[in-house]
Enzyme design. Sequence first.
Site, mmCIF file in Angstrom:
data_model
loop_
_atom_site.group_PDB
_atom_site.id
_atom_site.type_symbol
_atom_site.label_atom_id
_atom_site.label_comp_id
_atom_site.label_asym_id
_atom_site.label_seq_id
_atom_site.Cartn_x
_atom_site.Cartn_y
_atom_site.Cartn_z
ATOM 1 N N GLU A 47 0.863 -1.191 0.000
ATOM 2 C CA GLU A 47 0.000 0.000 0.000
ATOM 3 C C GLU A 47 0.897 1.238 0.000
ATOM 4 O O GLU A 47 1.931 1.258 0.682
ATOM 5 C CB GLU A 47 -0.835 -0.023 1.297
ATOM 6 C CG GLU A 47 -1.639 1.243 1.573
ATOM 7 C CD GLU A 47 -2.281 1.229 2.973
ATOM 8 O OE1 GLU A 47 -1.689 0.637 3.910
ATOM 9 O OE2 GLU A 47 -3.365 1.809 3.115
ATOM 10 N N LYS A 127 -9.263 2.339 -2.135
ATOM 11 C CA LYS A 127 -9.530 1.765 -0.796
ATOM 12 C C LYS A 127 -10.873 2.229 -0.236
ATOM 13 O O LYS A 127 -11.174 3.437 -0.211
ATOM 14 C CB LYS A 127 -8.392 2.162 0.147
ATOM 15 C CG LYS A 127 -8.461 1.546 1.534
ATOM 16 C CD LYS A 127 -7.189 1.900 2.312
ATOM 17 C CE LYS A 127 -7.144 1.317 3.702
ATOM 18 N NZ LYS A 127 -5.867 1.632 4.390
ATOM 19 N N CYS A 172 -5.005 -2.887 2.711
ATOM 20 C CA CYS A 172 -4.801 -2.884 4.155
ATOM 21 C C CYS A 172 -6.083 -3.084 4.954
ATOM 22 O O CYS A 172 -6.625 -4.170 4.944
ATOM 23 C CB CYS A 172 -4.046 -1.636 4.596
ATOM 24 S SG CYS A 172 -3.337 -1.851 6.250
HETATM 25 N N1 CDV Z 1 -3.105 1.338 6.474
HETATM 26 C C1 CDV Z 1 -4.054 0.787 7.240
HETATM 27 O O1 CDV Z 1 -5.181 0.576 6.816
HETATM 28 N N2 CDV Z 1 -3.714 0.507 8.519
HETATM 29 C C2 CDV Z 1 -4.635 0.032 9.500
HETATM 30 C C3 CDV Z 1 -4.203 0.496 10.874
HETATM 31 C C4 CDV Z 1 -4.234 1.960 10.980
HETATM 32 C C5 CDV Z 1 -5.087 -0.102 11.946
HETATM 33 C C6 CDV Z 1 -4.767 -1.490 9.483
HETATM 34 O O2 CDV Z 1 -5.903 -1.976 9.516
HETATM 35 O O3 CDV Z 1 -3.750 -2.178 9.467
#
Ligand code: CDV
Length: 323
Positions: A47, A127, A172
């Site tokens: 990401e 996202k 993510c």
């Molecule tokens: N980049 C992300 O989406 N990170 C989130 C953190 C902030 C909790 C994750 O779900 O890994």
Amino acid sequence: MSRTVTIAAAQLGPIRRAENRASVVKRLIALMREARSMGADVVAYPEAALTAFFPHWWTEDEAEVDAWFEREMPGADTLPLFDEARRLGIGFHLGYCELDQSAGRKRRFNSAVLVGSDGAIIGKYRKIHLPGHAEHRPETPFQNLEKRYFEVGDLGFGAWRAYGGVAGMMICNDWRWPEAYRVLGLQGVEMVFCGYNTPVHHPAAPDHDRLGQFHNELCMQSGAYQNSTWVIGVAKAGVEEGVDMIGGSAIIAPTGEIVARCSSNDDELIVARCDLDLGRSYRETTFDFAKHRRVEHYRMIVERTGAIEPADEAPVRRKQGAR
Ligand code: CDV
């Protein structure tokens, strides 16, 4: 005929705040060359792979924010990556921050693209699950300002014919939501690419910190198994500008098993030969959706409680000309 694709996950170590795109793209190209020399057909990057993860910092300076974003893909800085992919004959998945002006106003997204071995973009994802907060929290050691710097993605969870099978993307925090995997699973996805930047420390819930790596694998392995798909999870790892991030990039089979895992918190490559037909024995038995899912009952519960939204069951988008 066997349908195997060799997939590489290119984990990145920290990117310095001052590191420019040219330097990062050099790192990406070095990993791409190594991936190709190991027989990879496609290499996946994390990401926001072109910069340090700036949502960890507050700024009110618009120009400073815009500087973290790409106005075009490929642009002048990223074109060498596309050229090298074409030269080597390798596809790639790249997470980046996208500044879009096509709607007549400035919109910022946390995005990713799938690129074919001909250097052409096959598909784009923006996202959807943006974690964190929009307001300034100077009392915490770092912030999670994705809700401030990005809009919620407006492209849905798409799936594309790519790399000899059906590929989908998430980014993510999406992977913590079973709905994200299931919407892809409903489209018959066989490979899910997911880049991540996950801090070890969770300022809002520090008691979760010790479980970061476990939750990472729990989400990827259950998503893979329950949807009969390969999952390629690629981290930005290590201590980046004072923020310690988990690594643990991994390639997970439709069995739910991890078949390759990074062991460092630095730039590191892992490669797996992925049999795209492996998911079939799950898709046609335990997880035969048509036979065993009980959508009418899920709807009934949704209507009674109003608690959740039914999933979008959009059909797979078949990209003309994609492999
Ligand atoms: N980049 C992300 O989406 N990170 C989130 C953190 C902030 C909790 C994750 O779900 O890994």
